[in-house]
Design a protein around this motif. Structure first.
Motif, PDB file in Angstrom:
ATOM      1  N   UNK A   1       0.836  -1.201   0.000  1.00 42.18           N
ATOM      2  CA  UNK A   1       0.000   0.000   0.000  1.00 42.18           C
ATOM      3  C   UNK A   1       0.874   1.255   0.000  1.00 42.18           C
ATOM      4  N   UNK A   2       0.434   2.272  -0.743  1.00 43.88           N
ATOM      5  CA  UNK A   2       1.117   3.562  -0.795  1.00 43.88           C
ATOM      6  C   UNK A   2       0.201   4.611  -0.193  1.00 43.88           C
ATOM      7  N   UNK A   3       0.769   5.485   0.647  1.00 49.36           N
ATOM      8  CA  UNK A   3      -0.105   6.428   1.337  1.00 49.36           C
ATOM      9  C   UNK A   3       0.668   7.630   1.830  1.00 49.36           C
ATOM     10  N   UNK A   4       0.006   8.804   1.782  1.00 49.69           N
ATOM     11  CA  UNK A   4       0.519   9.990   2.461  1.00 49.69           C
ATOM     12  C   UNK A   4      -0.635  10.809   3.026  1.00 49.69           C
ATOM     13  N   UNK A   5      -0.456  11.310   4.227  1.00 45.56           N
ATOM     14  CA  UNK A   5      -1.362  12.291   4.809  1.00 45.56           C
ATOM     15  C   UNK A   5      -0.587  13.072   5.855  1.00 45.56           C
TER      16      UNK A   5
ATOM     17  N   UNK B   1      -2.673   1.049  10.680  1.00 45.93           N
ATOM     18  CA  UNK B   1      -3.176  -0.094  11.447  1.00 45.93           C
ATOM     19  C   UNK B   1      -4.223  -0.882  10.660  1.00 45.93           C
ATOM     20  N   UNK B   2      -5.082  -0.179   9.918  1.00 47.90           N
ATOM     21  CA  UNK B   2      -6.092  -0.860   9.108  1.00 47.90           C
ATOM     22  C   UNK B   2      -5.426  -1.730   8.038  1.00 47.90           C
ATOM     23  N   UNK B   3      -4.374  -1.196   7.411  1.00 46.17           N
ATOM     24  CA  UNK B   3      -3.651  -1.977   6.413  1.00 46.17           C
ATOM     25  C   UNK B   3      -2.983  -3.191   7.054  1.00 46.17           C
TER      26      UNK B   3
ATOM     27  N   UNK C   1      -1.468  -6.519   5.312  1.00 46.06           N
ATOM     28  CA  UNK C   1      -0.301  -5.901   4.685  1.00 46.06           C
ATOM     29  C   UNK C   1       0.865  -5.897   5.675  1.00 46.06           C
ATOM     30  N   UNK C   2       2.051  -6.141   5.174  1.00 45.53           N
ATOM     31  CA  UNK C   2       3.229  -6.140   6.042  1.00 45.53           C
ATOM     32  C   UNK C   2       4.293  -5.162   5.554  1.00 45.53           C
ATOM     33  N   UNK C   3       3.930  -4.352   4.570  1.00 44.14           N
ATOM     34  CA  UNK C   3       4.789  -3.266   4.129  1.00 44.14           C
ATOM     35  C   UNK C   3       3.924  -2.044   3.882  1.00 44.14           C
ATOM     36  N   UNK C   4       4.493  -0.864   4.093  1.00 42.84           N
ATOM     37  CA  UNK C   4       3.812   0.390   3.782  1.00 42.84           C
ATOM     38  C   UNK C   4       4.820   1.361   3.184  1.00 42.84           C
ATOM     39  N   UNK C   5       4.483   1.878   2.005  1.00 43.48           N
ATOM     40  CA  UNK C   5       5.310   2.927   1.402  1.00 43.48           C
ATOM     41  C   UNK C   5       4.669   4.276   1.704  1.00 43.48           C
ATOM     42  N   UNK C   6       5.316   5.040   2.544  1.00 39.90           N
ATOM     43  CA  UNK C   6       4.846   6.379   2.884  1.00 39.90           C
ATOM     44  C   UNK C   6       5.373   7.333   1.814  1.00 39.90           C
ATOM     45  N   UNK C   7       4.473   7.836   0.986  1.00 39.21           N
ATOM     46  CA  UNK C   7       4.884   8.674  -0.142  1.00 39.21           C
ATOM     47  C   UNK C   7       5.115  10.102   0.352  1.00 39.21           C
ATOM     48  N   UNK C   8       6.368  10.440   0.552  1.00 42.69           N
ATOM     49  CA  UNK C   8       6.746  11.674   1.244  1.00 42.69           C
ATOM     50  C   UNK C   8       6.655  12.893   0.325  1.00 42.69           C
ATOM     51  N   UNK C   9       5.439  13.397   0.149  1.00 40.02           N
ATOM     52  CA  UNK C   9       5.227  14.470  -0.815  1.00 40.02           C
ATOM     53  C   UNK C   9       4.789  15.793  -0.194  1.00 40.02           C
TER      54      UNK C   9
ATOM     55  N   UNK D   1       2.053 -11.446 -16.272  1.00 41.63           N
ATOM     56  CA  UNK D   1       3.169 -10.877 -17.033  1.00 41.63           C
ATOM     57  C   UNK D   1       4.505 -11.121 -16.342  1.00 41.63           C
ATOM     58  N   UNK D   2       4.472 -11.408 -15.027  1.00 38.13           N
ATOM     59  CA  UNK D   2       5.695 -11.760 -14.325  1.00 38.13           C
ATOM     60  C   UNK D   2       6.173 -10.783 -13.275  1.00 38.13           C
ATOM     61  N   UNK D   3       5.295  -9.872 -12.794  1.00 41.00           N
ATOM     62  CA  UNK D   3       5.747  -8.942 -11.756  1.00 41.00           C
ATOM     63  C   UNK D   3       5.975  -9.689 -10.443  1.00 41.00           C
ATOM     64  N   UNK D   4       6.839  -9.127  -9.615  1.00 42.94           N
ATOM     65  CA  UNK D   4       7.138  -9.695  -8.296  1.00 42.94           C
ATOM     66  C   UNK D   4       6.121  -9.228  -7.264  1.00 42.94           C
ATOM     67  N   UNK D   5       5.763  -7.952  -7.334  1.00 40.61           N
ATOM     68  CA  UNK D   5       4.753  -7.383  -6.453  1.00 40.61           C
ATOM     69  C   UNK D   5       4.207  -6.121  -7.112  1.00 40.61           C
ATOM     70  N   UNK D   6       3.188  -5.534  -6.499  1.00 40.63           N
ATOM     71  CA  UNK D   6       2.596  -4.307  -7.029  1.00 40.63           C
ATOM     72  C   UNK D   6       2.475  -3.287  -5.905  1.00 40.63           C
ATOM     73  N   UNK D   7       2.500  -2.018  -6.283  1.00 38.33           N
ATOM     74  CA  UNK D   7       2.238  -0.945  -5.340  1.00 38.33           C
ATOM     75  C   UNK D   7       0.887  -0.326  -5.651  1.00 38.33           C
ATOM     76  N   UNK D   8       0.075  -0.104  -4.627  1.00 36.18           N
ATOM     77  CA  UNK D   8      -1.260   0.467  -4.830  1.00 36.18           C
ATOM     78  C   UNK D   8      -1.498   1.635  -3.894  1.00 36.18           C
TER      79      UNK D   8
END
Length: 222
Positions: free
Chosen positions: A20-24, A35-37, A42-50, A181-188
């Motif tokens: 999951x990708x998220x910023x707030x 916590x909901x993720x 989910x065991x990874x979180x990408x915090x999109x630092x924008x 197609x062969x991806x390893x994982x996806x970011x959403x």
């Protein structure tokens, strides 16, 4: 300092198949989203630092994850230079995701053995990233390239691990196309953590949506 080695992070990306990708800017809201993720599996979180002062939010989220969410791997996205990468690593980032390929970021992350995933859009960029030690390449923006591009890359380079972000949806058709197609994982990002969920603070729905997305990933990978 990172709590997880880059090999542990790469393995978690491969095993779960989704980040999951998220910023707030609101720290308490961000904790509830995280916590909901986590509760959804989910065991990874990408915090999109924008945003301004994003590092302050990230620091608090990382402390929260360490204290309350065992096994949650916090990473940072939208990193644009080595200085920013170093700042977030000092705040506990376990992986660093960038929109472009920058060798200064590669050097900074490799020095501390932190996984980094650069945004690439050509086979030449992907090859250079791997020469610089990249484990999993980010395909960005994913919707511009699509699953056919991944198939094209995996032909001459079957060893390449790819994570598309942008244009990935939590639907069976979309996820099946990517994983076939062969991806390893996806970011959403917003397709999973929608504006409506945030506006309504519907964390129960988010938890269920994450569960459902992970179930689809598991099913289409078989």
């Amino acid at each position: 300092m990172a709590q997880f080695s880059r090999l542990e992070v790469a393995q978690a990306m491969k095993e779960t198949g989704m980040i999951p990708l998220f910023f707030h800017s609101d720290i308490e809201l961000s904790k509830k989203v995280l916590k909901a993720c986590y509760d959804g599996g989910a065991r990874l979180m990408e915090f999109t630092a924008r945003g301004d002062f994003a590092h302050e939010v990230f620091g608090e989220l990382t402390k929260f994850a360490i204290a309350e969410l065992p096994g949650m791997i916090m990473g940072v996205g939208s990193v644009t230079d080595a200085g920013q990468a170093s700042l977030y690593m000092s705040l506990g980032a376990n992986f660093v995701v960038t929109p472009v390929l920058r060798e200064d970021i590669a050097i900074a992350c490799n020095r501390k053995k932190v996984l980094w995933s650069p945004g690439c859009g050509t086979l030449t960029e992907i090859t250079r990233a791997e020469e610089l030690g990249c484990e999993i390449v980010k395909l960005f923006p994913g919707d511009i390239y699509g699953p056919q591009f991944v198939k094209g890359i995996k032909g001459p380079q079957p060893w390449t691990s790819i994570m598309p972000t942008g244009g990935v949806s939590p639907t069976e058709d979309n996820l099946k196309a990517w994983f076939d197609a062969g991806v390893t994982c996806v970011g959403m990002g917003s397709k999973l953590i929608s504006k409506d969920i945030i506006a309504n603070k519907d964390y129960a729905k988010l938890e269920q949506d994450v569960k459902d997305a992970l179930a689809i990933v598991k099913a289409v990978r078989k």
